[in-house]
Write a protein that holds these residues in place. Structure first.
Motif, PDB file in Angstrom:
ATOM      1  N   TYR A 223       0.848  -1.205   0.000  1.00  0.00           N
ATOM      2  CA  TYR A 223       0.000   0.000   0.000  1.00  0.00           C
ATOM      3  C   TYR A 223       0.878   1.247   0.000  1.00  0.00           C
ATOM      4  O   TYR A 223       0.624   2.208  -0.747  1.00  0.00           O
ATOM      5  CB  TYR A 223      -0.910  -0.029   1.226  1.00  0.00           C
ATOM      6  N   THR A 224       1.901   1.236   0.849  1.00  0.00           N
ATOM      7  CA  THR A 224       2.820   2.382   0.923  1.00  0.00           C
ATOM      8  C   THR A 224       3.586   2.555  -0.382  1.00  0.00           C
ATOM      9  O   THR A 224       3.810   3.686  -0.847  1.00  0.00           O
ATOM     10  CB  THR A 224       3.810   2.184   2.086  1.00  0.00           C
ATOM     11  N   LEU A 225       3.979   1.432  -0.994  1.00  0.00           N
ATOM     12  CA  LEU A 225       4.692   1.495  -2.272  1.00  0.00           C
ATOM     13  C   LEU A 225       3.826   2.132  -3.348  1.00  0.00           C
ATOM     14  O   LEU A 225       4.295   3.001  -4.113  1.00  0.00           O
ATOM     15  CB  LEU A 225       5.113   0.085  -2.687  1.00  0.00           C
ATOM     16  N   MET A 226       2.567   1.732  -3.444  1.00  0.00           N
ATOM     17  CA  MET A 226       1.673   2.315  -4.443  1.00  0.00           C
ATOM     18  C   MET A 226       1.443   3.801  -4.176  1.00  0.00           C
ATOM     19  O   MET A 226       1.375   4.611  -5.106  1.00  0.00           O
ATOM     20  CB  MET A 226       0.337   1.560  -4.456  1.00  0.00           C
ATOM     21  N   HIS A 227       1.326   4.143  -2.894  1.00  0.00           N
ATOM     22  CA  HIS A 227       1.086   5.544  -2.516  1.00  0.00           C
ATOM     23  C   HIS A 227       2.254   6.428  -2.922  1.00  0.00           C
ATOM     24  O   HIS A 227       2.072   7.508  -3.502  1.00  0.00           O
ATOM     25  CB  HIS A 227       0.835   5.629  -1.006  1.00  0.00           C
ATOM     26  N   ARG A 228       3.452   6.003  -2.626  1.00  0.00           N
ATOM     27  CA  ARG A 228       4.635   6.827  -2.870  1.00  0.00           C
ATOM     28  C   ARG A 228       5.130   6.771  -4.309  1.00  0.00           C
ATOM     29  O   ARG A 228       5.637   7.773  -4.832  1.00  0.00           O
ATOM     30  CB  ARG A 228       5.775   6.405  -1.937  1.00  0.00           C
ATOM     31  N   ASP A 229       4.964   5.642  -4.954  1.00  0.00           N
ATOM     32  CA  ASP A 229       5.568   5.459  -6.272  1.00  0.00           C
ATOM     33  C   ASP A 229       4.572   5.659  -7.414  1.00  0.00           C
ATOM     34  O   ASP A 229       4.815   6.438  -8.336  1.00  0.00           O
ATOM     35  CB  ASP A 229       6.193   4.051  -6.354  1.00  0.00           C
ATOM     36  N   SER A 230       3.450   4.964  -7.384  1.00  0.00           N
ATOM     37  CA  SER A 230       2.522   4.963  -8.523  1.00  0.00           C
ATOM     38  C   SER A 230       1.487   6.081  -8.453  1.00  0.00           C
ATOM     39  O   SER A 230       1.087   6.625  -9.503  1.00  0.00           O
ATOM     40  CB  SER A 230       1.814   3.607  -8.606  1.00  0.00           C
ATOM     41  N   TYR A 231       1.035   6.411  -7.257  1.00  0.00           N
ATOM     42  CA  TYR A 231      -0.040   7.386  -7.108  1.00  0.00           C
ATOM     43  C   TYR A 231       0.312   8.759  -7.707  1.00  0.00           C
ATOM     44  O   TYR A 231      -0.518   9.345  -8.427  1.00  0.00           O
ATOM     45  CB  TYR A 231      -0.407   7.515  -5.634  1.00  0.00           C
ATOM     46  N   PRO A 232       1.504   9.318  -7.459  1.00  0.00           N
ATOM     47  CA  PRO A 232       1.815  10.620  -8.076  1.00  0.00           C
ATOM     48  C   PRO A 232       1.775  10.577  -9.605  1.00  0.00           C
ATOM     49  O   PRO A 232       1.326  11.551 -10.239  1.00  0.00           O
ATOM     50  CB  PRO A 232       3.237  10.909  -7.566  1.00  0.00           C
ATOM     51  N   ARG A 233       2.205   9.489 -10.193  1.00  0.00           N
ATOM     52  CA  ARG A 233       2.166   9.390 -11.660  1.00  0.00           C
ATOM     53  C   ARG A 233       0.729   9.233 -12.152  1.00  0.00           C
ATOM     54  O   ARG A 233       0.399   9.708 -13.253  1.00  0.00           O
ATOM     55  CB  ARG A 233       3.029   8.215 -12.130  1.00  0.00           C
ATOM     56  N   PHE A 234      -0.098   8.579 -11.363  1.00  0.00           N
ATOM     57  CA  PHE A 234      -1.504   8.438 -11.743  1.00  0.00           C
ATOM     58  C   PHE A 234      -2.187   9.807 -11.816  1.00  0.00           C
ATOM     59  O   PHE A 234      -2.997  10.058 -12.709  1.00  0.00           O
ATOM     60  CB  PHE A 234      -2.216   7.543 -10.737  1.00  0.00           C
ATOM     61  N   MET A 235      -1.842  10.683 -10.890  1.00  0.00           N
ATOM     62  CA  MET A 235      -2.448  12.013 -10.885  1.00  0.00           C
ATOM     63  C   MET A 235      -2.100  12.808 -12.140  1.00  0.00           C
ATOM     64  O   MET A 235      -2.859  13.690 -12.557  1.00  0.00           O
ATOM     65  CB  MET A 235      -1.975  12.795  -9.648  1.00  0.00           C
ATOM     66  N   ASN A 236      -0.956  12.507 -12.751  1.00  0.00           N
ATOM     67  CA  ASN A 236      -0.539  13.211 -13.965  1.00  0.00           C
ATOM     68  C   ASN A 236      -0.786  12.397 -15.231  1.00  0.00           C
ATOM     69  O   ASN A 236      -0.349  12.790 -16.315  1.00  0.00           O
ATOM     70  CB  ASN A 236       0.962  13.549 -13.886  1.00  0.00           C
ATOM     71  N   SER A 237      -1.477  11.281 -15.081  1.00  0.00           N
ATOM     72  CA  SER A 237      -1.682  10.397 -16.221  1.00  0.00           C
ATOM     73  C   SER A 237      -2.851  10.852 -17.095  1.00  0.00           C
ATOM     74  O   SER A 237      -3.724  11.615 -16.669  1.00  0.00           O
ATOM     75  CB  SER A 237      -1.951   8.968 -15.737  1.00  0.00           C
ATOM     76  N   VAL A 238      -2.863  10.336 -18.319  1.00  0.00           N
ATOM     77  CA  VAL A 238      -3.954  10.636 -19.248  1.00  0.00           C
ATOM     78  C   VAL A 238      -5.255  10.033 -18.734  1.00  0.00           C
ATOM     79  O   VAL A 238      -6.338  10.623 -18.919  1.00  0.00           O
ATOM     80  CB  VAL A 238      -3.608  10.085 -20.646  1.00  0.00           C
ATOM     81  N   ILE A 239      -5.179   8.897 -18.094  1.00  0.00           N
ATOM     82  CA  ILE A 239      -6.382   8.222 -17.585  1.00  0.00           C
ATOM     83  C   ILE A 239      -7.110   9.118 -16.589  1.00  0.00           C
ATOM     84  O   ILE A 239      -8.339   9.308 -16.682  1.00  0.00           O
ATOM     85  CB  ILE A 239      -6.000   6.875 -16.937  1.00  0.00           C
ATOM     86  N   TYR A 240      -6.373   9.672 -15.648  1.00  0.00           N
ATOM     87  CA  TYR A 240      -7.012  10.508 -14.625  1.00  0.00           C
ATOM     88  C   TYR A 240      -7.496  11.832 -15.237  1.00  0.00           C
ATOM     89  O   TYR A 240      -8.619  12.291 -14.961  1.00  0.00           O
ATOM     90  CB  TYR A 240      -6.038  10.784 -13.487  1.00  0.00           C
ATOM     91  N   LYS A 241      -6.687  12.445 -16.077  1.00  0.00           N
ATOM     92  CA  LYS A 241      -7.055  13.733 -16.665  1.00  0.00           C
ATOM     93  C   LYS A 241      -8.267  13.601 -17.571  1.00  0.00           C
ATOM     94  O   LYS A 241      -9.148  14.483 -17.580  1.00  0.00           O
ATOM     95  CB  LYS A 241      -5.871  14.309 -17.436  1.00  0.00           C
ATOM     96  N   ASP A 242      -8.333  12.514 -18.345  1.00  0.00           N
ATOM     97  CA  ASP A 242      -9.498  12.307 -19.210  1.00  0.00           C
ATOM     98  C   ASP A 242     -10.760  12.085 -18.388  1.00  0.00           C
ATOM     99  O   ASP A 242     -11.852  12.545 -18.778  1.00  0.00           O
ATOM    100  CB  ASP A 242      -9.265  11.097 -20.125  1.00  0.00           C
ATOM    101  N   LEU A 243     -10.633  11.384 -17.265  1.00  0.00           N
ATOM    102  CA  LEU A 243     -11.793  11.153 -16.408  1.00  0.00           C
ATOM    103  C   LEU A 243     -12.295  12.467 -15.821  1.00  0.00           C
ATOM    104  O   LEU A 243     -13.516  12.724 -15.798  1.00  0.00           O
ATOM    105  CB  LEU A 243     -11.415  10.187 -15.276  1.00  0.00           C
ATOM    106  N   VAL A 244     -11.387  13.302 -15.358  1.00  0.00           N
ATOM    107  CA  VAL A 244     -11.781  14.610 -14.810  1.00  0.00           C
ATOM    108  C   VAL A 244     -12.438  15.468 -15.885  1.00  0.00           C
ATOM    109  O   VAL A 244     -13.479  16.116 -15.657  1.00  0.00           O
ATOM    110  CB  VAL A 244     -10.554  15.339 -14.217  1.00  0.00           C
ATOM    111  N   GLU A 245     -11.868  15.490 -17.075  1.00  0.00           N
ATOM    112  CA  GLU A 245     -12.421  16.297 -18.168  1.00  0.00           C
ATOM    113  C   GLU A 245     -13.803  15.803 -18.577  1.00  0.00           C
ATOM    114  O   GLU A 245     -14.716  16.619 -18.825  1.00  0.00           O
ATOM    115  CB  GLU A 245     -11.457  16.245 -19.359  1.00  0.00           C
ATOM    116  N   SER A 246     -13.972  14.488 -18.636  1.00  0.00           N
ATOM    117  CA  SER A 246     -15.267  13.926 -19.030  1.00  0.00           C
ATOM    118  C   SER A 246     -16.342  14.285 -18.009  1.00  0.00           C
ATOM    119  O   SER A 246     -17.462  14.703 -18.383  1.00  0.00           O
ATOM    120  CB  SER A 246     -15.149  12.418 -19.138  1.00  0.00           C
TER     121      SER A 246
END
Length: 250
Positions: free
Chosen positions: A219-242
């Motif tokens: 859980y900590t690994l995903m929080h520190r490593d993957s989560y910041p990249r998810f916030m800048n990803s196309v997947i998250y940005k497209d979801l917010v825009e939609s």
């Protein structure tokens, strides 16, 4: 019998000369009709034995070269080995692993998140992980980074904690270990040696909390490593825009 001082006869001279010549005569070994004596006889036997041993060996090596492609040695562990027994064993291991694999849906059932919920994911990883819609979006991103096993492991641990039947707990714990902890698994998650030692001790008597330390580490690994990249990803940005467009249209 000749007297002393009497010269030898011609026959005796020929006999004596013949004996002197025999001293320097050494018959060649291996010639039919001649039997070598002493060390020569032993040497001859050694040579014959050596030749007899080398001939079958050479024959076997030549046969092995011709059949190497179809019947490779079972003890060859190089990457190019095409031994049929290794192929069968690997196929059996894959079949056994598939039968023991935890069944986790590719996508959790969830309602469409609101714009407020999606914006909240950007401020709190805990809020993202608490909702099925958030886990689905994050899991889709992890799949693009080939690290989906982290989410699958976390979800399997959550499922284990909800179980109450002891026999089912033991079976699920064993499957989690084989699928995500074992170094032989293609979906092995990254755990340090301390956590692995804890898991190995817990597996002596599995319980619903056998993987608590490992789950927290992932859980900590995903929080520190993957989560910041998810916030800048196309997947998250497209979801917010939609969702923003839908909110504006409403």
């Amino acid at each position: 019998m000749r007297m002393a001082g009497e010269p030898p006869s011609p026959a005796e001279e020929r006999s004596a000369n013949g004996c002197e010549q025999c001293k320097d005569f050494h018959p060649a070994p291996g010639i039919e009709g001649e039997i070598p004596m002493g060390s020569e006889r032993m040497e001859m036997r050694k040579r014959q034995t050596s030749v007899a041993q080398e001939m079958p060996s050479s024959t076997q090596e030549e046969a092995g070269v011709g059949n190497r492609g179809s019947n490779a040695c079972c003890f060859c562990w190089c990457c190019c080995c095409s031994c049929s027994c290794l192929t069968v064993r690997n196929r059996d291991e894959r079949t056994r692993a598939a039968s023991h694999e935890l069944i986790i849906p590719s996508c959790e059932e969830s309602s469409t998140p609101t714009l407020e919920e999606v914006n909240a994911w950007g401020h709190s990883f805990d809020k993202l992980m608490r909702t099925p819609a958030g886990r689905n979006a994050f899991r889709e991103f992890l799949r693009t980074e080939f690290s989906e096993e982290n989410m699958l492991f976390w979800m399997a641990c959550e499922d284990l904690k909800r179980e109450s039947n002891k026999s089912i707990i033991q079976e699920k714990a064993r499957r989690i270990y084989e699928d995500y902890v074992s170094i032989l698994s293609p979906k092995e998650v990254s755990l340090d040696s301390r956590v692995r030692e804890v898991i190995n001790r817990n597996m002596l008597e599995p319980s619903k909390h056998s993987f608590d330390d490992a789950q927290l580490q992932i859980y900590t690994l995903m929080h520190r490593d993957s989560y910041p990249r998810f916030m800048n990803s196309v997947i998250y940005k497209d979801l917010v825009e939609s969702l923003s467009q839908k909110s504006a249209e409403a």
